[in-house]
Design a protein around this motif. Structure first.
Motif, PDB file in Angstrom:
ATOM      1  N   ARG A  65       0.833  -1.209   0.000  1.00 33.34           N
ATOM      2  CA  ARG A  65       0.000   0.000   0.000  1.00 33.34           C
ATOM      3  C   ARG A  65       0.865   1.256   0.000  1.00 33.34           C
ATOM      4  O   ARG A  65       0.580   2.214  -0.727  1.00 33.34           O
ATOM      5  N   VAL A  66       1.912   1.259   0.798  1.00 33.42           N
ATOM      6  CA  VAL A  66       2.827   2.401   0.844  1.00 33.42           C
ATOM      7  C   VAL A  66       3.499   2.587  -0.512  1.00 33.42           C
ATOM      8  O   VAL A  66       3.615   3.711  -1.013  1.00 33.42           O
ATOM      9  N   GLU A  67       3.929   1.483  -1.122  1.00 32.74           N
ATOM     10  CA  GLU A  67       4.551   1.554  -2.442  1.00 32.74           C
ATOM     11  C   GLU A  67       3.594   2.162  -3.472  1.00 32.74           C
ATOM     12  O   GLU A  67       3.973   3.059  -4.231  1.00 32.74           O
ATOM     13  N   ARG A  68       2.360   1.709  -3.479  1.00 34.29           N
ATOM     14  CA  ARG A  68       1.362   2.225  -4.430  1.00 34.29           C
ATOM     15  C   ARG A  68       1.057   3.698  -4.206  1.00 34.29           C
ATOM     16  O   ARG A  68       0.674   4.410  -5.132  1.00 34.29           O
ATOM     17  N   ALA A  69       1.266   4.161  -2.985  1.00 32.56           N
ATOM     18  CA  ALA A  69       1.017   5.568  -2.662  1.00 32.56           C
ATOM     19  C   ALA A  69       2.249   6.436  -2.927  1.00 32.56           C
ATOM     20  O   ALA A  69       2.266   7.607  -2.561  1.00 32.56           O
ATOM     21  N   ILE A  74       9.215  -2.085  -3.284  1.00 29.57           N
ATOM     22  CA  ILE A  74       9.667  -3.379  -2.789  1.00 29.57           C
ATOM     23  C   ILE A  74      10.468  -4.038  -3.913  1.00 29.57           C
ATOM     24  O   ILE A  74       9.918  -4.398  -4.954  1.00 29.57           O
ATOM     25  N   ALA A  75      11.767  -4.163  -3.695  1.00 27.23           N
ATOM     26  CA  ALA A  75      12.646  -4.771  -4.698  1.00 27.23           C
ATOM     27  C   ALA A  75      12.739  -6.275  -4.511  1.00 27.23           C
ATOM     28  O   ALA A  75      13.122  -6.996  -5.425  1.00 27.23           O
ATOM     29  N   GLY A  76      12.393  -6.746  -3.318  1.00 25.46           N
ATOM     30  CA  GLY A  76      12.477  -8.177  -3.068  1.00 25.46           C
ATOM     31  C   GLY A  76      12.352  -8.507  -1.598  1.00 25.46           C
ATOM     32  O   GLY A  76      11.776  -7.745  -0.815  1.00 25.46           O
TER      33      GLY A  76
END
Length: 134
Positions: A65-69, A74-76
């Motif tokens: 969710r944080v990434e989408r915002a 997240i690389a892995g």
């Protein structure tokens, strides 16, 4: 291509991994395909945490969710092998999605970086990735 991994990431993951022994420690890697700049320890919720790892789903969903915002990508994933071999296991290969994400495995002082994919040299799923700590 050589992936750069922050020395502070490696030191932090090794410390958490050592403290978790004999259980496997695990978590998330943040950055890009060519640079890992951050990490997060996540609870290992596997039924047998001494033999395998499972990232706590709520923590993974929160990071997504944080990434989408617009937050860190997240690389892995990372996890430890307390038994001493930083090579993906057969269980790791069964669990890994062939999504191209990086997997960092720590076994004591030894650290190896892998990419999960459709066809790899280790268990048909993982390919070794060269990295340098910076």
């Amino acid at each position: 291509m050589t992936t750069r991994v922050s020395r502070s990431v490696l030191i932090g993951i090794q410390r958490i991994s050592a403290a978790a022994e004999p259980r496997e420690a695990c978590g998330l890697l943040f950055g890009s395909d060519d640079a890992i700049t951050g990490w997060q320890a996540v609870e290992n919720v596997a039924e047998e945490p001494e033999r395998r790892f499972e990232i706590e789903p709520a923590a993974l969903f929160a990071a997504l969710r944080v990434e989408r915002a617009g937050g860190p990508r997240i690389a892995g994933y990372w996890h430890s092998h307390p038994s001493g071999d930083p090579t993906p296991s057969v269980t790791d290969a069964r669990m890994a999605e062939p999504d191209g994400r990086l997997w960092l495995i720590v076994a004591g002082e030894a650290v190896r970086l892998w990419r999960a994919g459709e066809a790899g040299t280790v268990h048909g799923r993982f390919t070794a990735v060269a990295f340098e700590d910076v």
